[in-house]
Design an enzyme around this catalytic site. Structure first.
Site, mmCIF file in Angstrom:
data_model
loop_
_atom_site.group_PDB
_atom_site.id
_atom_site.type_symbol
_atom_site.label_atom_id
_atom_site.label_comp_id
_atom_site.label_asym_id
_atom_site.label_seq_id
_atom_site.Cartn_x
_atom_site.Cartn_y
_atom_site.Cartn_z
ATOM 1 N N CYS A 1 -2.963 -6.141 4.900
ATOM 2 C CA CYS A 1 -4.220 -5.632 4.379
ATOM 3 C C CYS A 1 -5.160 -5.334 5.540
ATOM 4 O O CYS A 1 -5.169 -6.089 6.487
ATOM 5 C CB CYS A 1 -4.852 -6.644 3.431
ATOM 6 N N PRO A 2 -5.921 -4.275 5.519
ATOM 7 C CA PRO A 2 -6.095 -3.394 4.356
ATOM 8 C C PRO A 2 -5.151 -2.195 4.318
ATOM 9 O O PRO A 2 -5.403 -1.265 3.553
ATOM 10 C CB PRO A 2 -7.533 -2.915 4.535
#
Ligand code: SF4
Lengths: 351, 78
Positions: free
Chosen positions: B13-14
Site C-alpha cells: 500500500c498504497p
C-alpha cells in the site's frame, strides 16, 4: 439584465494525512469551494508499509491517513505515483537536505509543481496546502514560501489558508473567490492554534505526524540510504532498494556486500518476496531468519554471512549451525558454520 | 458491461489503490474488476477509496494469503 451565475471555484488540496492539510481543506470547504485532494506517493512515505510488513504491528489500524482524511472531509482523493520522477529530488536537491536525507524544500516545490500541472489538466483554479510559516525549519519558513510559489510555477495560485493573513494576498483572495478575512494567521512551531481550530471545526480524530511525513527525516533510515549510495559508488536507487531499507537489520561486514536479516515473521515473509533477486540463506538445523545478501560475495564472504545468519538464529549458542545457501545463479548448498558471537560483530557493521 | 482482473500482488500500500484508481479511471460505470492483492492494507484502503469515489465493493475474499477485492465501477466520473 440577469446576474451571471457565480461559478463554483475549484481547488486541489495537497493531502498528507496530517492535521494541517485537513484544516486547510475544511477552511476552503467552509467557504464553498469545491475541493479535491491529491496525495503523492514517493516510495518514502511512512504510510502503511511498516505496519503491513511487521507482524507485531498487525493489531494497529493499517489505514492510509490520506484516504481517511479525504473520507472525513467528504472529498475525492487522487493518489499519484511519483516514484520515478521523485528520484531526482532526492538525489540532486538544489536546496540541499534538512537534518537527515530529507530534501524538504525541493520536495515541496516538486509536489506543488505536480499539483499545478494537475489543476491545469483538470480545469481547477488554485492549489491549497496546510503549510504554516515557521512550522518546519527547512521548507516552511517565511523566506521559503515565495520560493515554493516561484519554483513550482504555481505563483499566486498557491494559497495557504492557515497562514494566508500574514502572507501577500494570492489570486483566489484578490479575485474574491475566497474571503481573506476568514483565513488564518498561524505561525511558528506551536500546535495550539491548529488544535483549537480542529476543535472548532469538530475534528477530533487526526494523525499527528512527528518530525515529517516520510522516512527521509529518519536518521537511521537516512544513514542506510547514504550507505547504499556509498557502496554503489553512485547516488541511485530503485523502489525495491528503498523498500528494503525499511525492513530488517542491515549489516555491512565488508565494503562490497551487506546482509539484511529479517527480525520477525512478518519481515521474513516480506523478504521472501526478494529471494529470486538476491543470494540468500537461512538456518536449517535451528529456526532462524531469512538473510538476503546484497552485493558480490566470494566464498569467504558467504562463510561470514552464514556465520552471521547463525548468530541471528536460535542456534546462536550451538557449536555449529547448518545453513542452506542459495547463491544467485548457482545450485543450493549447505554450510556448517560456527555462529559469530556478539563480540565478534563490530558495532560499525550495523547500519 | 465487462469484467476485468487486476494484479496488484506483491506490492505494498498504497500501490494497490493507485493501480485500482488508474485502472478504474478507464472503465465505464457498471464494469466490475477483481483486484488481486497480497498486502492486507488493501482490505482497508481499496474500500475506503471506493467509498470516496462512489464505487461499490461487491465482495472481498481471502485465500491462502491472497486477497480478492471485487469492485463495481460507479457512475461518478473521476
Ligand atoms: S518530510 Fe519528506 S515528504 Fe515531507 S516535505 Fe520533507 S522530504 Fe517531502
Amino acid at each position: 439584465m440577469t446576474q451571471p451565475i457565480t461559478q463554483q471555484r475549484k481547488a486541489v488540496s495537497l493531502i498528507s494525512g496530517g492535521l494541517d492539510s485537513m484544516l486547510a481543506t475544511q477552511a476552503m470547504l467552509d467557504q464553498g469551494i469545491h475541493v479535491e485532494g491529491i496525495n503523492f506517493y514517493t516510495g518514502f512515505c511512512v504510510e502503511g508499509h511498516t505496519h503491513a510488513i511487521r507482524k507485531k504491528d498487525k493489531a494497529k489500524p493499517k489505514r492510509n491517513n490520506a484516504l481517511w482524511v479525504a473520507e472525513q472531509l467528504g472529498i475525492k482523493l487522487h493518489i499519484i505515483d511519483i516514484i520515478d520522477e521523485y528520484k531526482d529530488v532526492v538525489i540532486n536537491p538544489k536546496h540541499g537536505y534538512g537534518s537527515n536525507m530529507n530534501p524538504c524544500l525541493d520536495c515541496k516545490c516538486f509536489m506543488v509543481r505536480k499539483a499545478h500541472e494537475w489543476i491545469e489538466a483538470h480545469g481547477f483554479d488554485f492549489i491549497i496546502t496546510g503549510e504554516v510559516v515557521g512550522q518546519r525549519p527547512m521548507s516552511q519558513r517565511r523566506d521559503t514560501m515565495p520560493v515554493i510559489q516561484r519554483e513550482s510555477g504555481a505563483e499566486d495560485r498557491l494559497l495557504r489558508p492557515l497562514c494566508a493573513k500574514i502572507l501577500p494576498a494570492t489570486l483566489p483572495e484578490r479575485e474574491g473567490w475566497v474571503d481573506r478575512e476568514k483565513l488564518f494567521d498561524f505561525n511558528g512551531r506551536g500546535r495550539k492554534p491548529q488544535i483549537a481550530l480542529a476543535k472548532k471545526m469538530g475534528i477530533s480524530d487526526f494523525a499527528q505526524p512527528s518530525g515529517g511525513c516520510c522516512f527521509l527525516t529518519d536518521a537511521a533510515y537516512s544513514s542506510k540510504l547514504a550507505d547504499l549510495w556509498s557502496a554503489r559508488g553512485e547516488r541511485r536507487y530503485e523502489l525495491d532498494d528503498i523498500m528494503l531499507l525499511k525492513v530488517g537489520r542491515h549489516l555491512r561486514p565488508r565494503a562490497h556486500f551487506k546482509i539484511i536479516v529479517g527480525r520477525e515473521e512478518g519481515e521474513n515473509r516480506f523478504l521472501e518476496g526478494y529471494r529470486k533477486q538476491f543470494t540468500h540463506m537461512y538456518t536449517i538445523s535451528h529456526p532462524g531468519p531469512l538473510v538476503l545478501l546484497d552485493g558480490e560475495a566470494n566464498d569467504d564472504d558467504l562463510q561470514l554471512a552464514a556465520q552471521l545468519a547463525a548468530r541471528f538464529s536460535q542456534g546462536k549458542g550451538a557449536d555449529t549451525v547448518r545453513v542452506e545457501l542459495h547463491e544467485k545463479g548457482a545450485a543450493k548448498r549447505e554450510l556448517d558454520v560456527v555462529p559469530l558471537t556478539n563480540e565478534e560483530i563490530p558495532l560499525e557493521w550495523y547500519l | 458491461m465487462s469484467h476485468h482482473q487486476l494484479d496488484a500482488r506483491r506490492v505494498l500500500c498504497p500501490m494497490p489503490v493507485i493501480r485500482t484508481q488508474n485502472f478504474v479511471a478507464k472503465l465505464p460505470p457498471g464494469d466490475t474488476v477483481d483486484v488481486l492483492c497480497t498486502d492486507p492494507g488493501a482490505l482497508h484502503d481499496i474500500p475506503a477509496w471506493c467509498r470516496i469515489h462512489g464505487h461499490e465493493i461487491i465482495r472481498t475474499q481471502e485465500q491462502e494469503g491472497e486477497l480478492m477485492i471485487s469492485v463495481r465501477v460507479g457512475a461518478s466520473p473521476d
